[in-house]
Motif scaffolding. Sequence first.
Motif, short mmCIF file in Angstrom:
data_model
loop_
_atom_site.label_atom_id
_atom_site.label_comp_id
_atom_site.label_asym_id
_atom_site.label_seq_id
_atom_site.Cartn_x
_atom_site.Cartn_y
_atom_site.Cartn_z
N ALA A 290 0.83 -1.20 0.00
CA ALA A 290 0.00 0.00 0.00
C ALA A 290 0.87 1.26 0.00
CB ALA A 290 -0.94 -0.01 1.19
N ASP A 291 1.94 1.26 0.78
CA ASP A 291 2.82 2.42 0.81
C ASP A 291 3.59 2.59 -0.49
OD1 ASP A 291 2.02 3.25 3.29
OD2 ASP A 291 3.96 2.96 4.28
N ILE A 292 4.04 1.48 -1.07
CA ILE A 292 4.75 1.56 -2.35
C ILE A 292 3.82 2.11 -3.42
CG2 ILE A 292 5.80 0.20 -4.20
CD1 ILE A 292 7.68 0.59 -1.89
N ALA A 293 2.58 1.66 -3.45
CA ALA A 293 1.62 2.16 -4.43
C ALA A 293 1.35 3.64 -4.22
CB ALA A 293 0.32 1.36 -4.34
N LYS A 294 1.20 4.05 -2.98
CA LYS A 294 0.95 5.47 -2.67
C LYS A 294 2.10 6.34 -3.17
CE LYS A 294 -0.48 6.40 1.51
NZ LYS A 294 -0.45 6.69 2.98
N LEU A 295 3.32 5.90 -2.90
CA LEU A 295 4.48 6.67 -3.33
C LEU A 295 4.61 6.69 -4.84
CD1 LEU A 295 7.11 8.17 -2.68
CD2 LEU A 295 8.24 5.93 -2.48
N ALA A 296 4.41 5.54 -5.49
CA ALA A 296 4.54 5.46 -6.95
C ALA A 296 3.54 6.39 -7.64
CB ALA A 296 4.35 4.03 -7.42
N LYS A 297 2.32 6.41 -7.16
CA LYS A 297 1.31 7.28 -7.76
C LYS A 297 1.67 8.75 -7.58
CE LYS A 297 -2.18 5.10 -5.77
NZ LYS A 297 -3.58 4.70 -5.39
N GLU A 298 2.30 9.09 -6.47
CA GLU A 298 2.71 10.48 -6.24
C GLU A 298 3.88 10.85 -7.16
OE1 GLU A 298 2.09 14.13 -4.87
OE2 GLU A 298 0.91 12.40 -4.17
N VAL A 299 4.87 9.99 -7.25
CA VAL A 299 6.01 10.26 -8.14
C VAL A 299 5.53 10.41 -9.58
CG1 VAL A 299 8.17 9.33 -9.08
CG2 VAL A 299 7.67 9.09 -6.64
N ALA A 300 4.55 9.59 -9.98
CA ALA A 300 4.06 9.61 -11.36
C ALA A 300 3.37 10.91 -11.73
CB ALA A 300 3.11 8.43 -11.59
N LYS A 301 3.04 11.73 -10.75
CA LYS A 301 2.48 13.05 -11.06
C LYS A 301 3.54 13.98 -11.65
CE LYS A 301 -0.92 12.90 -7.28
NZ LYS A 301 -1.34 13.51 -5.99
N TYR A 302 4.82 13.65 -11.46
CA TYR A 302 5.90 14.54 -11.84
C TYR A 302 6.85 13.97 -12.88
CZ TYR A 302 4.14 16.56 -7.54
OH TYR A 302 3.32 17.08 -6.57
N GLU A 303 6.88 12.64 -13.03
CA GLU A 303 7.72 12.01 -14.03
C GLU A 303 7.28 10.56 -14.19
OE1 GLU A 303 11.78 10.70 -11.92
OE2 GLU A 303 11.28 12.81 -11.61
N PRO A 304 7.64 9.91 -15.31
CA PRO A 304 7.24 8.52 -15.51
C PRO A 304 7.82 7.60 -14.44
CG PRO A 304 7.96 9.49 -17.58
CD PRO A 304 8.32 10.47 -16.50
N VAL A 305 7.07 6.59 -14.06
CA VAL A 305 7.50 5.58 -13.10
C VAL A 305 7.49 4.22 -13.78
CG1 VAL A 305 6.98 4.37 -10.94
CG2 VAL A 305 6.70 6.85 -11.08
N MET A 306 8.63 3.53 -13.70
CA MET A 306 8.76 2.17 -14.21
C MET A 306 8.80 1.23 -13.01
SD MET A 306 8.92 2.64 -17.52
CE MET A 306 9.62 1.17 -18.25
N MET A 307 7.76 0.44 -12.82
CA MET A 307 7.64 -0.44 -11.66
C MET A 307 7.89 -1.89 -12.07
SD MET A 307 6.78 -0.71 -8.36
CE MET A 307 5.75 0.71 -7.91
N LEU A 308 8.97 -2.47 -11.56
CA LEU A 308 9.23 -3.89 -11.83
C LEU A 308 8.38 -4.74 -10.92
CD1 LEU A 308 13.13 -3.94 -12.10
CD2 LEU A 308 11.43 -3.21 -13.79
N ALA A 309 7.84 -5.83 -11.44
CA ALA A 309 7.05 -6.77 -10.64
C ALA A 309 7.47 -8.18 -10.99
CB ALA A 309 5.56 -6.57 -10.90
N ASP A 310 7.49 -9.04 -10.00
CA ASP A 310 8.05 -10.38 -10.15
C ASP A 310 7.01 -11.34 -10.71
OD1 ASP A 310 10.13 -12.25 -9.96
OD2 ASP A 310 9.41 -12.95 -8.01
N GLY A 311 6.82 -11.29 -12.02
CA GLY A 311 5.90 -12.20 -12.68
C GLY A 311 4.50 -11.63 -12.86
N SER A 312 3.66 -12.37 -13.55
CA SER A 312 2.35 -11.86 -13.96
C SER A 312 1.40 -11.62 -12.80
CB SER A 312 1.71 -12.84 -14.96
OG SER A 312 1.56 -14.12 -14.39
N THR A 313 1.42 -12.49 -11.79
CA THR A 313 0.51 -12.29 -10.65
C THR A 313 0.86 -11.03 -9.88
OG1 THR A 313 0.17 -14.67 -10.44
CG2 THR A 313 -0.37 -13.31 -8.52
N ALA A 314 2.15 -10.84 -9.60
CA ALA A 314 2.58 -9.62 -8.90
C ALA A 314 2.32 -8.39 -9.76
CB ALA A 314 4.06 -9.71 -8.55
#
Length: 392
Positions: free
Chosen positions: A80-104
């Motif tokens: 939840a905290d990672i998502a909150k931070l990523a959405k905030e950063v994305a307001k100012y520049e692109p965010v590339m989020m790595l996830a470990d496989g399709s389910t993640a």
Amino acid sequence: MSIRNSGDNPGITRRSMLARTGMVAAAVAAAPVIGAFPTSTAAAAGTWRVPGEETPHECTWMAWPSSTTIWSTDLAKIQADIAKLAKEVAKYEPVMMLADGSTAASKARTMCGSTVTVVSSIPVSDCWMRDTGPLFTVDGTGGLSSFGLNFNAWGENATSFYGIPASAYNKDRVVAGKIATYIDVPFAKASVVGEGGGIEYDGDGTLMATESCWINSNRNPGKSRSQIEAELLARFGATKMIWLPGVKGYDVTDGHIDGTARYIKPGVVMVQLGGAAREDVWNRNADAIRNVLANATDAKGRRLQVLTIQGPDTLPRISRGKWADFLSSYMNWTVTNGAIITTQFGDTARDAAAKSAIAAAYGRPVVQLNLDALYGNGGGGAHCVTMQEPKV
């Protein structure tokens, strides 16, 4: 950003890279060691350099936590905290989020939303992209290259501190090179072991780092400070290192500098002092770091301007018994193209003072988020889970 189809997220593409050239080889000569925590200089390290974090970014790289081996019952709160931070950063520049496989990846897309690009083809163990990701160098003529610091789970402290199997971090040990391959950027491995959170750089020739992280047998056995310094200067394209005192064996990072002192821009640093919410061992170390920096000059001969803020005195949302393990540091901010993103702890006066001081220093808006799970259960912050890719 100019992009091409990534194949990872329908409708989402990644940028097409310019032609790259390799790292410029550089030999540096380390200065002799004198005194407890002196500064030293080395010969010029070539035209490539890691730019300061305040310079324009192409994007920010992050990683989605999904391991219950690492996080157990805390995983949902950390996500939840990672998502909150990523959405905030994305307001100012692109965010590339790595996830470990399709389910993640599916979970990350659901929680982060459409403004965050999720990449499922690069395996990751955990979320600490500052420590596991590549550091990017530029040459000033459109060239971009990268290197890795051979992440080894903070000197295998993840095992000794928390009992997490060393194998739980195997994907993060190689993720830096995989990111470089994904964006078609040259990559090299440093000859030292460490983490991005363990070193600060001004992009203008000067580095600062704590001895406790680098001159440590759990990362660089048998290597002298001179050898470690020479390699770091060469990799970062810098000519001067300011060695700082640190705290060894007290936390999993052995005292990363980015929780206590940060560069604002060349010639200007900020240090967090005091604060009853932080244990005295950290406050005493912060005082020592401030004192070294106040008497230091950088690679250009400038006497450093040392700004200070005070840490929080209270963590009203956190039980008193958990304060010792909580990263009560405003300093662990992440810099974006449009704002500085840091935390607030619920100490109204100290939160407001820190926000004002950071905004004045950078001349940019400051966003303060409640990231209690990340700073508490995770023991890291916004800087720890982000890595900027510079614009070339």
